[in-house]
Design a protein around this motif. Structure first.
Motif, PDB file in Angstrom:
ATOM      1  N   SER A 109     -14.936  51.334  48.177  1.00 50.93           N
ATOM      2  CA  SER A 109     -14.667  50.342  49.220  1.00 50.93           C
ATOM      3  C   SER A 109     -13.994  49.099  48.632  1.00 50.93           C
ATOM      4  O   SER A 109     -13.064  48.538  49.225  1.00 50.93           O
ATOM      5  N   LYS A 254     -25.402  54.390  51.759  1.00 48.55           N
ATOM      6  CA  LYS A 254     -24.409  53.365  52.102  1.00 48.55           C
ATOM      7  C   LYS A 254     -24.064  53.353  53.599  1.00 48.55           C
ATOM      8  O   LYS A 254     -22.947  53.622  54.016  1.00 48.55           O
ATOM      9  N   GLY A 255     -25.055  53.049  54.404  1.00 53.47           N
ATOM     10  CA  GLY A 255     -24.818  52.898  55.826  1.00 53.47           C
ATOM     11  C   GLY A 255     -24.839  54.181  56.620  1.00 53.47           C
ATOM     12  O   GLY A 255     -24.712  54.147  57.857  1.00 53.47           O
ATOM     13  N   GLU A 297     -18.167  42.219  49.475  1.00 52.69           N
ATOM     14  CA  GLU A 297     -17.885  42.747  50.815  1.00 52.69           C
ATOM     15  C   GLU A 297     -18.365  44.191  50.932  1.00 52.69           C
ATOM     16  O   GLU A 297     -18.926  44.587  51.958  1.00 52.69           O
ATOM     17  N   GLU A 301     -21.885  46.061  53.337  1.00 51.80           N
ATOM     18  CA  GLU A 301     -21.836  47.206  54.242  1.00 51.80           C
ATOM     19  C   GLU A 301     -22.755  48.335  53.786  1.00 51.80           C
ATOM     20  O   GLU A 301     -22.712  49.436  54.341  1.00 51.80           O
ATOM     21  N   SER A 302     -23.605  48.086  52.801  1.00 50.08           N
ATOM     22  CA  SER A 302     -24.308  49.182  52.132  1.00 50.08           C
ATOM     23  C   SER A 302     -25.687  49.486  52.685  1.00 50.08           C
ATOM     24  O   SER A 302     -26.353  50.402  52.208  1.00 50.08           O
TER      25      SER A 302
END
Length: 307
Positions: A109, A254-255, A297, A301-302
């Protein structure tokens, strides 16, 4: 004035331990390294190396020189950062060492962000155990390291390195399918319920293994370790197929929805610290700053989603 190149060779010897390792790292022959260090001894007029069996070690006077060399190199890295800041386009190569889950989740990412913002910056990634990454960063093999630190197992605080927290990654007990979903109600009881079940952990000597063994022993049992691997994808597959219990970080998903049943761990063992490290004098380099922003960043999102 002392020769900076020879001073750097002396510094390399301190961090790498042997003349052969210095030669291999810098693409020299061992005899050439030895000759350069002999010339440095002649320049300074004191003994810098003393034999210890088949190896050599630095004298007290050599340690003084290395300490000054570190400060000189730090100033040079600050000069390099200032020069890069003065340019309108970010170019060059940034060398990063990171552990597996960061390489699988955060790094791709971050690379997407960097490619869009700084297409002229070349990123070189090497997967490496955190313990080795910190030493390699100190030895100037890398510009930045992404490192993990487990509860109760702090990494050595190296004076030459600066750290910046990236995220606290939740750690979980991963239940194998064969254990069902009826593990004990409390975190300690959940661990203890798997005392007779096969386990998978990282190899002996790693921070993750030391932490995992301490956790299980604190719950009152010695885990039956049938599988040893540093590859968490293998670990996850073993849990998914019901072959072993494991301790897995939330960053694995991770999400995305988790693929195995997870249980919380006892207080004090629930998160690992993930941070970036750079050498002093390097943190203001625009490439380092851009990379750290991109990683922050990616880390935001993790957070995993429970299935």
């Amino acid at each position: 004035m002392f020769d900076l190149h020879r001073l750097r060779l002396l510094r390399e010897l301190k961090h790498r331990g042997t003349l052969a390792s210095v030669a291999a790292a810098l693409s020299y022959s061992p005899s050439s390294v030895s000759q350069q260090l002999s010339q440095l001894e002649a320049e300074v007029g004191v003994q810098l190396l003393e034999p210890v069996g088949r190896r050599v070690r630095l004298t007290d006077q050599a340690e003084i020189l290395v300490a000054h060399t570190e400060r000189v190199l730090e100033r040079l890295e600050r000069a390099e950062a200032d020069l890069a800041t003065s340019l309108t386009e970010l170019t060059g190569t940034l060398r990063i060492a990171c552990f597996q889950t960061a390489a699988l989740t955060l790094v791709p990412s971050a690379l997407n962000l960097l490619r869009g913002l700084h297409p002229g910056l070349r990123i070189h990634i090497t997967q490496m155990a955190p313990e080795a990454a910190m030493l390699a960063l100190q030895a100037r093999d890398f510009d930045l390291a992404i490192v993990e630190e487990y509860p109760g197992n702090p990494n050595p605080r190296l004076a030459e390195l600066e750290q910046e927290d990236l995220l606290d990654d939740p750690l979980h007990l991963a239940l194998p399918a064969s254990a069902g979903h009826a593990a004990g109600s409390s975190p300690t009881a959940s661990l203890r319920s798997l005392a007779d079940h096969p386990w998978t952990m990282e190899p002996e000597g790693t921070a993750a293994r030391n932490w995992g063994m301490t956790l299980c022993r604190s719950a009152g049992f010695e885990p039956d370790i049938r599988f040893e691997t540093t590859d968490l994808l293998i670990t996850l597959r073993l849990v998914e197929q019901g072959h072993a219990a494991a301790l897995l970080p939330g960053l694995m998903w991770k999400g995305q929805p988790t693929t195995v049943a997870l249980r919380p761990l006892p207080a004090g063992h629930r998160t690992r610290r993930i941070f970036t490290a750079v050498r002093r004098g390097r943190s203001q380099h625009p490439a380092i700053q851009a990379c750290r922003r991109a990683l922050r960043e990616a880390a935001a999102e993790s957070e995993p989603t429970r299935s």
